[in-house]
Scaffold this active site. Structure first.
Site, PDB file in Angstrom:
ATOM      1  N   ASP A 108       0.871  -1.178   0.000  1.00  0.00           N
ATOM      2  CA  ASP A 108       0.000   0.000   0.000  1.00  0.00           C
ATOM      3  C   ASP A 108       0.906   1.226   0.000  1.00  0.00           C
ATOM      4  O   ASP A 108       1.554   1.529   1.010  1.00  0.00           O
ATOM      5  CB  ASP A 108      -0.887   0.012   1.244  1.00  0.00           C
ATOM      6  CG  ASP A 108      -1.901  -1.130   1.275  1.00  0.00           C
ATOM      7  OD1 ASP A 108      -1.644  -2.177   0.656  1.00  0.00           O
ATOM      8  OD2 ASP A 108      -2.936  -0.975   1.946  1.00  0.00           O
ATOM      9  N   LYS A 170      -7.174   3.345  -2.814  1.00  0.00           N
ATOM     10  CA  LYS A 170      -7.394   3.285  -1.368  1.00  0.00           C
ATOM     11  C   LYS A 170      -7.629   4.690  -0.837  1.00  0.00           C
ATOM     12  O   LYS A 170      -6.954   5.644  -1.234  1.00  0.00           O
ATOM     13  CB  LYS A 170      -6.191   2.633  -0.688  1.00  0.00           C
ATOM     14  CG  LYS A 170      -6.268   2.575   0.828  1.00  0.00           C
ATOM     15  CD  LYS A 170      -5.042   1.849   1.394  1.00  0.00           C
ATOM     16  CE  LYS A 170      -4.992   1.931   2.913  1.00  0.00           C
ATOM     17  NZ  LYS A 170      -3.797   1.249   3.470  1.00  0.00           N
ATOM     18  N   LYS A 202     -10.193  -0.020  -1.897  1.00  0.00           N
ATOM     19  CA  LYS A 202      -9.912  -0.276  -0.484  1.00  0.00           C
ATOM     20  C   LYS A 202     -10.366   0.925   0.323  1.00  0.00           C
ATOM     21  O   LYS A 202      -9.904   2.043   0.102  1.00  0.00           O
ATOM     22  CB  LYS A 202      -8.437  -0.560  -0.227  1.00  0.00           C
ATOM     23  CG  LYS A 202      -8.148  -0.810   1.261  1.00  0.00           C
ATOM     24  CD  LYS A 202      -6.746  -1.321   1.502  1.00  0.00           C
ATOM     25  CE  LYS A 202      -6.462  -1.453   2.991  1.00  0.00           C
ATOM     26  NZ  LYS A 202      -5.100  -1.990   3.266  1.00  0.00           N
TER      27      LYS A 202
END
Length: 249
Positions: A108, A170, A202
Site C-alpha cells: 500500500d 485506497k 480499499k
C-alpha cells in the site's frame, strides 16, 4: 449492479471478514505484539484477506501464519512512502523493492497527494516507480482523499493512480485528520468503473463499526457489481473492525 425493485443485498459478517485487511501499523510495536495481532487471523468467522504490518515485521507475520496453518491463505501486506507521501521516486522504489524482498504479497503506497492538492503535477513518476519495483505484487495506491477534499481533485488523483498501474484505489492512511467518506468512495468507484481493466477499492481510515463496513461494501457492489464482493476487488482496512464483527456474530 442491483436491479430496480430487487431486495437489498445482505452482507454478512463472514463476507466482511473475507475482504478485511487486518491492520497494525504502530510505531512502537515489538515482535511479540505483532505475533499476538497475527493470531486474530485464525478466528470463528474465517480468515481475513490480508494482514498489514510495517515492513520489518513481515517475517514475523509470515511465521505466525505458518504456525496457524494460514500461510498462503492470508496475504501479507505492508506500506511504503508512509504516512506522509513525500518520498522521491527513487526512495519509494527502494522501499517497495525492500518490501518485496521481505515477503510482501501486497504494498500500500502513499501517493504524492500534497503535489496534487497544490495543483502541481510534478510527481516525477513516484507511482510508476512503485509499480515497477513491485515485481507484479498487488499495488494499492493511497490517495489520502480526506485531505484532497474536492471531488475534482480526488477524481484526477484516482485517474492518475490507475494510469500509473494501481491495482486498488485506497482512501486513506488512517493517520490523517479525515479518513474515508462516502463521497470519496463514490468518486473512486466512478474511476474504477470507467477503467479499461479491473480496479479494486480499499476503504480505510476510521472504519470501526459493522454498519460502516456494510455501507461501504454495499456501495462497492452497487458501483461495480456483485462480483466485486471479493478480496480481488474490495478491501476494508481496519484494526478494530474484526472485534466488532466477532461481537455481532
Amino acid at each position: 449492479m442491483q436491479a430496480d425493485g430487487a431486495a437489498p443485498l445482505e452482507i454478512d459478517a463472514r463476507q466482511l471478514v473475507a475482504v478485511l485487511d487486518l491492520t497494525r501499523l504502530s510505531d512502537h510495536d515489538r515482535d511479540a505484539d505483532v505475533q499476538r495481532f497475527c493470531r486474530q487471523a485464525a478466528n470463528s468467522l474465517g480468515s481475513p484477506a490480508a494482514l498489514c504490518v510495517h515492513r520489518r515485521f513481515l517475517p514475523v507475520a509470515a511465521e505466525a501464519l505458518r504456525l496457524d496453518g494460514l500461510h498462503g491463505r492470508v496475504r501479507l501486506a505492508t506500506v511504503a512512502n508512509f504516512p506522509g507521501g513525500t518520498g522521491s521516486a527513487g526512495e519509494v522504489a527502494d522501499e517497495v523493492a525492500a518490501a518485496v524482498a521481505a515477503g510482501a504479497d501486497e504494498v500500500d503506497v502513499v501517493a504524492p497527494w500534497r503535489n496534487w492538492l497544490d495543483g502541481r503535477r510534478d510527481d516525477a513518476g513516484v507511482l510508476a516507480a512503485a509499480r515497477e519495483a513491485s515485481e507484479g505484487r498487488t499495488l494499492k495506491v493511497i490517495l489520502e482523499t480526506g485531505m484532497l477534499g474536492e471531488r475534482s481533485i480526488v477524481l484526477d488523483a484516482a485517474r492518475r493512480a490507475v494510469a500509473a498501474g494501481a491495482d486498488f484505489l485506497k482512501t486513506s492512511t488512517g493517520k490523517a485528520a479525515v479518513g474515508a467518506t462516502p463521497e470519496a468512495v463514490a468518486t473512486m468507484l466512478e474511476v474504477a468503473a470507467e477503467a479499461p481493466r479491473p480496479i479494486g477499492i480499499k476503504v480505510s481510515g476510521g472504519i470501526s463499526t459493522v454498519a460502516e463496513a456494510r455501507r461501504y461494501a454495499s456501495m462497492v457492489v452497487e458501483g461495480l457489481g456483485l462480483e466485486a464482493l471479493d478480496p480481488a476487488r474490495l478491501r476494508i482496512g481496519a484494526s478494530s473492525l474484526l472485534d466488532a464483527l466477532l461481537d455481532e456474530a
